[in-house]
Design a protein around this motif. Structure first.
Motif, short mmCIF file in Angstrom:
data_model
loop_
_atom_site.label_atom_id
_atom_site.label_comp_id
_atom_site.label_asym_id
_atom_site.label_seq_id
_atom_site.Cartn_x
_atom_site.Cartn_y
_atom_site.Cartn_z
N ALA A 84 -10.90 -47.02 -5.34
CA ALA A 84 -10.76 -48.40 -5.78
C ALA A 84 -9.27 -48.73 -5.89
O ALA A 84 -8.50 -47.94 -6.45
N THR A 85 -8.90 -49.89 -5.36
CA THR A 85 -7.49 -50.27 -5.40
C THR A 85 -7.33 -51.78 -5.45
O THR A 85 -8.08 -52.50 -4.80
N PRO A 86 -6.34 -52.23 -6.20
CA PRO A 86 -5.95 -53.62 -6.05
C PRO A 86 -5.14 -53.75 -4.77
O PRO A 86 -4.61 -52.76 -4.26
N ILE A 87 -5.07 -54.96 -4.26
CA ILE A 87 -4.33 -55.21 -3.02
C ILE A 87 -2.92 -55.69 -3.36
O ILE A 87 -2.74 -56.61 -4.16
N TYR A 117 -7.00 -40.73 -11.85
CA TYR A 117 -6.16 -41.91 -12.05
C TYR A 117 -4.83 -41.62 -11.39
O TYR A 117 -4.01 -40.87 -11.92
N VAL A 118 -4.62 -42.18 -10.21
CA VAL A 118 -3.44 -41.86 -9.41
C VAL A 118 -2.15 -42.10 -10.20
O VAL A 118 -1.21 -41.31 -10.12
N ALA A 143 -13.97 -39.90 -7.70
CA ALA A 143 -13.61 -41.30 -7.90
C ALA A 143 -12.09 -41.40 -8.02
O ALA A 143 -11.50 -40.79 -8.91
N ILE A 144 -11.48 -42.15 -7.12
CA ILE A 144 -10.03 -42.28 -7.09
C ILE A 144 -9.66 -43.70 -7.53
O ILE A 144 -9.97 -44.67 -6.85
N TYR A 145 -9.02 -43.78 -8.70
CA TYR A 145 -8.58 -45.05 -9.25
C TYR A 145 -7.16 -45.30 -8.78
O TYR A 145 -6.23 -44.60 -9.18
N GLY A 146 -6.97 -46.31 -7.94
CA GLY A 146 -5.65 -46.59 -7.39
C GLY A 146 -4.85 -47.60 -8.19
O GLY A 146 -3.70 -47.85 -7.88
N SER A 147 -5.44 -48.16 -9.24
CA SER A 147 -4.76 -49.19 -10.01
C SER A 147 -3.70 -48.57 -10.93
O SER A 147 -3.87 -47.47 -11.45
N HIS A 148 -2.62 -49.32 -11.13
CA HIS A 148 -1.61 -48.91 -12.11
C HIS A 148 -2.03 -49.28 -13.52
O HIS A 148 -1.47 -48.79 -14.48
N ARG A 149 -3.01 -50.16 -13.64
CA ARG A 149 -3.45 -50.65 -14.94
C ARG A 149 -4.92 -50.28 -15.15
O ARG A 149 -5.79 -50.74 -14.43
N ARG A 150 -5.17 -49.46 -16.15
CA ARG A 150 -6.55 -49.07 -16.44
C ARG A 150 -7.34 -50.24 -17.01
O ARG A 150 -6.81 -51.09 -17.70
N GLY A 151 -8.61 -50.25 -16.68
CA GLY A 151 -9.52 -51.23 -17.24
C GLY A 151 -9.45 -52.61 -16.62
O GLY A 151 -10.09 -53.54 -17.10
N GLN A 152 -8.70 -52.75 -15.54
CA GLN A 152 -8.62 -54.06 -14.90
C GLN A 152 -9.66 -54.15 -13.78
O GLN A 152 -10.61 -53.37 -13.76
N ASN A 153 -9.50 -55.08 -12.88
CA ASN A 153 -10.56 -55.43 -11.93
C ASN A 153 -11.09 -54.26 -11.11
O ASN A 153 -12.29 -53.99 -11.11
N SER A 154 -10.22 -53.55 -10.40
CA SER A 154 -10.71 -52.47 -9.53
C SER A 154 -11.29 -51.32 -10.36
O SER A 154 -12.30 -50.73 -9.98
N THR A 166 -18.34 -49.41 -13.03
CA THR A 166 -19.70 -49.96 -12.95
C THR A 166 -20.48 -49.31 -11.81
O THR A 166 -21.66 -48.96 -11.97
N LEU A 167 -19.83 -49.11 -10.67
CA LEU A 167 -20.47 -48.42 -9.55
C LEU A 167 -20.88 -47.01 -9.97
O LEU A 167 -22.00 -46.57 -9.69
N LEU A 168 -19.98 -46.31 -10.65
CA LEU A 168 -20.29 -44.95 -11.10
C LEU A 168 -21.44 -44.93 -12.09
O LEU A 168 -22.26 -44.01 -12.08
#
Length: 191
Positions: free
Chosen positions: A82-85, A39-40, A6-17, A23-25
């Motif tokens: 998962a990434t925000p745009i 967590y990238v 699982a690759i978390y692309g967000s700079h902010r943990r716990g936000q939308n992506s 939840t998917l996991l």
């Protein structure tokens, strides 16, 4: 055992992506799964130097956290990103990670020998955008992620595209969270 990366692309943990990925996991939880979370933003990944060293041996000369991530790709059966745009593409940290896959690309397409096995791998992407967007507005991002998955020998089999998160945070969207749990189960069952 199925290995999930699982690759978390967000700079902010716990936000939308991140919330959608978690939840998917959760929907993918099973005795026969192992999940590794990256967590990238917390990793030390330098940008690709375009030095072409990897054209000789499919190895990157930069020694940082990418060295272990290459091994994570090899172990993975399912890769979820998962990434925000931002400006119609992935987050900057995720893009740096993707760019550092140049050594894998050069091994496959320049040297003719992939440094990552061609075992069956599935991929799923989650993209969130604060603004109102239609699915086709995510096309630039999906092209980047599709190429990334091809590089690491994974088939992009699913995508979750969620817009307008400035108006409704995903944690407050029960229908979406329930759908993500179901989607997680479906991905695991479909492997």
């Amino acid at each position: 055992m199925k290995n999930i990366l699982a690759i978390y692309g967000s700079h902010r943990r716990g936000q939308n992506s991140d919330t959608l990925l978690d939840t998917l996991l959760k929907g993918m939880e099973a005795e026969a799964t192992s999940v590794k979370k990256l967590y990238v933003a917390a990793l030390k990944i330098k940008p690709c130097l375009a030095c072409d060293h990897c054209y000789k041996d499919a190895k990157c000369i930069i020694k940082d956290d990418m060295q272990s991530i290459y091994e994570d790709f090899e172990r993975a059966d399912i890769v979820i990103t998962a990434t925000p745009i931002y400006f119609n593409t992935v987050s900057s940290g995720l893009k740096t990670l993707i760019d550092r896959c140049q050594s894998i690309w050069s091994g496959k397409y320049i040297l003719g020998k992939s440094p990552i096995s061609r075992k069956k791998r599935l991929g799923h992407v989650i993209c969130t955008a604060g603004s109102t967007m239609a699915d086709e507005d995510f096309d630039c991002t999906i092209k980047v992620l599709d190429m990334f998955y091809k590089c690491i020998n994974a088939e992009l089999t699913g995508k979750t595209l969620v817009a307008d998160t400035d108006k409704l945070h995903v944690k407050d969207n029960k229908d979406l969270l329930d759908a993500m749990l179901d989607k997680g189960r479906d991905i695991l069952e479909g492997f």
